[in-house]
Design an enzyme around this catalytic site. Sequence first.
Site, PDB file in Angstrom:
ATOM      1  CD  GLN A  26      10.327   8.886 -11.960  1.00  0.00           C
ATOM      2  OE1 GLN A  26      10.350   7.690 -11.550  1.00  0.00           O
ATOM      3  NE2 GLN A  26      11.138   9.591 -12.437  1.00  0.00           N
ATOM      4  NE  ARG A  83      10.733  -2.154 -11.164  1.00  0.00           N
ATOM      5  CZ  ARG A  83      11.420  -1.003 -10.549  1.00  0.00           C
ATOM      6  NH1 ARG A  83      12.273  -0.394 -11.524  1.00  0.00           N
ATOM      7  NH2 ARG A  83      11.352  -0.815  -9.219  1.00  0.00           N
ATOM      8  CG  HIS A 129       9.445   4.027  -7.985  1.00  0.00           C
ATOM      9  ND1 HIS A 129       9.881   3.113  -8.901  1.00  0.00           N
ATOM     10  CD2 HIS A 129      10.234   4.957  -7.760  1.00  0.00           C
ATOM     11  CE1 HIS A 129      10.957   3.584  -9.321  1.00  0.00           C
ATOM     12  NE2 HIS A 129      11.079   4.793  -8.773  1.00  0.00           N
ATOM     13  CG  ASN A 175      12.773   1.685  -7.258  1.00  0.00           C
ATOM     14  OD1 ASN A 175      13.379   1.032  -7.998  1.00  0.00           O
ATOM     15  ND2 ASN A 175      12.977   2.996  -7.010  1.00  0.00           N
ATOM     16  CD  GLU A 176      16.772   3.321  -7.362  1.00  0.00           C
ATOM     17  OE1 GLU A 176      16.410   4.552  -6.768  1.00  0.00           O
ATOM     18  OE2 GLU A 176      17.536   3.122  -8.308  1.00  0.00           O
ATOM     19  CG  ASN A 317      16.489   0.100  -9.994  1.00  0.00           C
ATOM     20  OD1 ASN A 317      16.001  -0.943 -10.813  1.00  0.00           O
ATOM     21  ND2 ASN A 317      15.927   1.059  -9.352  1.00  0.00           N
ATOM     22  CE1 TYR A 319      18.877   5.282 -14.658  1.00  0.00           C
ATOM     23  CE2 TYR A 319      19.051   4.024 -12.696  1.00  0.00           C
ATOM     24  CZ  TYR A 319      18.165   4.666 -13.565  1.00  0.00           C
ATOM     25  OH  TYR A 319      16.834   4.687 -13.352  1.00  0.00           O
ATOM     26  CD  GLU A 390      14.637   2.219 -11.982  1.00  0.00           C
ATOM     27  OE1 GLU A 390      15.618   3.202 -11.980  1.00  0.00           O
ATOM     28  OE2 GLU A 390      13.627   2.279 -11.310  1.00  0.00           O
ATOM     29  CD1 TRP A 441      14.819   6.081 -15.808  1.00  0.00           C
ATOM     30  CD2 TRP A 441      13.470   4.666 -14.943  1.00  0.00           C
ATOM     31  NE1 TRP A 441      13.860   6.963 -15.340  1.00  0.00           N
ATOM     32  CE2 TRP A 441      12.903   5.913 -14.501  1.00  0.00           C
ATOM     33  CE3 TRP A 441      12.777   4.018 -14.456  1.00  0.00           C
ATOM     34  CZ2 TRP A 441      11.825   6.266 -13.814  1.00  0.00           C
ATOM     35  CZ3 TRP A 441      11.395   3.902 -13.734  1.00  0.00           C
ATOM     36  CH2 TRP A 441      11.117   5.385 -13.526  1.00  0.00           C
ATOM     37  CD  GLU A 448      14.848  11.693 -12.968  1.00  0.00           C
ATOM     38  OE1 GLU A 448      14.111  10.944 -13.226  1.00  0.00           O
ATOM     39  OE2 GLU A 448      15.879  11.333 -12.085  1.00  0.00           O
ATOM     40  CD1 TRP A 449      12.769  10.617  -9.468  1.00  0.00           C
ATOM     41  CD2 TRP A 449      11.038  10.874  -8.149  1.00  0.00           C
ATOM     42  NE1 TRP A 449      12.210   9.288  -9.516  1.00  0.00           N
ATOM     43  CE2 TRP A 449      11.073   9.734  -8.504  1.00  0.00           C
ATOM     44  CE3 TRP A 449       9.664  10.984  -7.499  1.00  0.00           C
ATOM     45  CZ2 TRP A 449      10.119   8.449  -8.585  1.00  0.00           C
ATOM     46  CZ3 TRP A 449       8.996  10.271  -7.294  1.00  0.00           C
ATOM     47  CH2 TRP A 449       9.172   8.781  -7.438  1.00  0.00           C
TER      48      TRP A 449
HETATM   49  C1  GBH Z   1      16.409   5.794 -10.261  1.00  0.00           C
HETATM   50  O1  GBH Z   1      17.289   6.251  -9.207  1.00  0.00           O
HETATM   51  C2  GBH Z   1      15.057   5.916  -9.773  1.00  0.00           C
HETATM   52  O2  GBH Z   1      14.447   4.759  -9.333  1.00  0.00           O
HETATM   53  C3  GBH Z   1      14.172   6.397 -10.970  1.00  0.00           C
HETATM   54  O3  GBH Z   1      12.701   6.781 -10.558  1.00  0.00           O
HETATM   55  C4  GBH Z   1      14.554   7.500 -11.387  1.00  0.00           C
HETATM   56  O4  GBH Z   1      13.814   8.501 -12.383  1.00  0.00           O
HETATM   57  C5  GBH Z   1      15.856   7.189 -11.973  1.00  0.00           C
HETATM   58  O5  GBH Z   1      16.774   6.658 -11.192  1.00  0.00           O
HETATM   59  C6  GBH Z   1      16.908   8.400 -12.952  1.00  0.00           C
HETATM   60  O6  GBH Z   1      17.212   9.370 -12.109  1.00  0.00           O
HETATM   61  O7  GBH Z   1      22.961  14.054  -7.196  1.00  0.00           O
HETATM   62  O8  GBH Z   1      25.148  13.104  -6.909  1.00  0.00           O
HETATM   63  O9  GBH Z   1      23.628  12.961  -5.061  1.00  0.00           O
HETATM   64  C7  GBH Z   1      18.613   6.263  -9.474  1.00  0.00           C
HETATM   65  C8  GBH Z   1      19.386   6.502  -8.308  1.00  0.00           C
HETATM   66  C9  GBH Z   1      20.287   7.980  -6.708  1.00  0.00           C
HETATM   67  C10 GBH Z   1      20.427   8.710  -8.790  1.00  0.00           C
HETATM   68  C11 GBH Z   1      20.432   9.309  -6.233  1.00  0.00           C
HETATM   69  C12 GBH Z   1      20.690   9.898  -8.547  1.00  0.00           C
HETATM   70  C13 GBH Z   1      21.702  11.426  -6.800  1.00  0.00           C
HETATM   71  C14 GBH Z   1      23.241  11.604  -7.038  1.00  0.00           C
HETATM   72  N1  GBH Z   1      19.727   7.827  -7.835  1.00  0.00           N
HETATM   73  N2  GBH Z   1      21.434   9.904  -7.150  1.00  0.00           N
HETATM   74  S1  GBH Z   1      23.924  12.980  -6.522  1.00  0.00           S
END
Ligand code: GBH
Length: 490
Positions: A26, A83, A129, A175-176, A317, A319, A390, A441, A448-449
Amino acid sequence: DNSPEAGLKGSLRKDFFWGYATAAPQIEGAWNADGKGPSTWDILAHTPGRVIDASTADDATRSYDFFREDVKLMKSYGVNAYRFSLSWSRIIPLGGKDDPVNEAGIKFYSELIDELLAHDITPFVTLFHWDVPQALEDRYKSMLDAEKYVPDFVRYARVCFETFGGKVKHWITYNEPGVYALAGYAGGAHAPNRSSDREKYSEGDTSTEPWIVGHTQLLSHAQVYRMYKEEFAHTQHGTIGITLSGNWSAPYDATSPADIAAAQRALEFEIAWFADPVHGSGDYPASMRAQLGSRLPTFTDAEKQTVKGSSDFYGMNTYTAFFVRDKVPPGQPIPPEDHKGNLAWSDINSEGVSRGAESDTEWLRTSPWGFAKLLHWVWDRYRVPIYITENGTTAKGEHVPAPPAGDVLNDVHRIEFYRAYVGEVAKAVTEGIDIRSYFGWTLLDNWEWAKGYTDRFGVTWVDFESEEKKRYPKRSAAFNREFFEHLIAR
Ligand code: GBH
């Protein structure tokens, strides 16, 4: 001071680690520089239609070039830890156990680690990651073939411990793993773009592959943990563990037994999938076995022994929080492609209460009430020290193409997020939960992927149009600095 935070002054331990987290794909850029091999994410980014803004991470924030500037920035933000993740294919371009090591990759990470230590910033290093060396995908479909994959990952980890372990004392293997498995092999939007959804993806089987990929990560994680303990820990004296994604799930209707059961199942499918094997019983939760049957792999007794207890800490992690209930009503068959525990989601509960303020990211709302509950759930179920690895948010409307006018971007939404979440960390500590770190984070707006540059999670605004990816601190960076100074005991 009669602010709600006043009573929390000094509640975090003196040796509490705080800072920001990032991931190599990223931020680094330099995707094919100095001998780096391509990763699955490089291939995804170069495949039309895979990234929503058609961007690549070829340059990202150019942290490969500007890492010294990043460290300086972090120092100015007052952090004591950072990290970041290593790019496997920068260190071993073809990834495999017999493939050569790339000295330029070693040199880059050595310099980064030295720069951090010179600024009294403690490195927390993630081995994986999400960026599998593409060569391993091509050779044997990487994690779908555990027998071939595990030795390759173990050797990569060995190279890292041998090379950096004198200086790095905090390791995270994966990671995850759950997000990696589901987004890459069920939803399909993440590398390596596998899914049963034939309208979008050409290969994959959502009914089986996520569970195999999760299993492979657990087995390889556990072997790396045991290797570290047996061969490195007595001379290097570090800690090592795994980081899991987990958000709170609450019942849609708090008085409905079915909804209460659905919320518990949500936590088990997301968290206990990995946390029960590693931190609990050594095996998958019964709710998963009940729904998935033989599609969920099984551990031999020997494997259970290796996996059980294979993390020195709970890497968290998190959110947001969700309201959930059953998707398919009782008695009807759950489709084999269902990979989340037969759930339907809602932004409000049965009483009309919202899960929290909206961000720029659909799934992410400010839900500190859920974070508090999650900390208790994890602590009560597993009783291991928690490292928050995170936590953070985008801010509504921050996706503006121009650099912020004036001196700083006043990201009120993000400040309120951190005020609430970090406040919950401090409160949980006063309630007896052993929490040892907090990583926001993220340091910089980044790639962002599959969302490309459309989601800005940073406490630093990055001008992606500029040659040098110019960095502009947001006000949240200063807020966090002050808040942690207030919270950490002197
Ligand atoms: C993290 O994952 C990552 O470790 C990090 O690299 C990333 O940048 C950061 O979060 C912010 O996104 O679209 O409703 O199906 C977070 C976990 C799991 C969050 C998948 C988004 C998709 C939800 N992620 N999820 S949905």
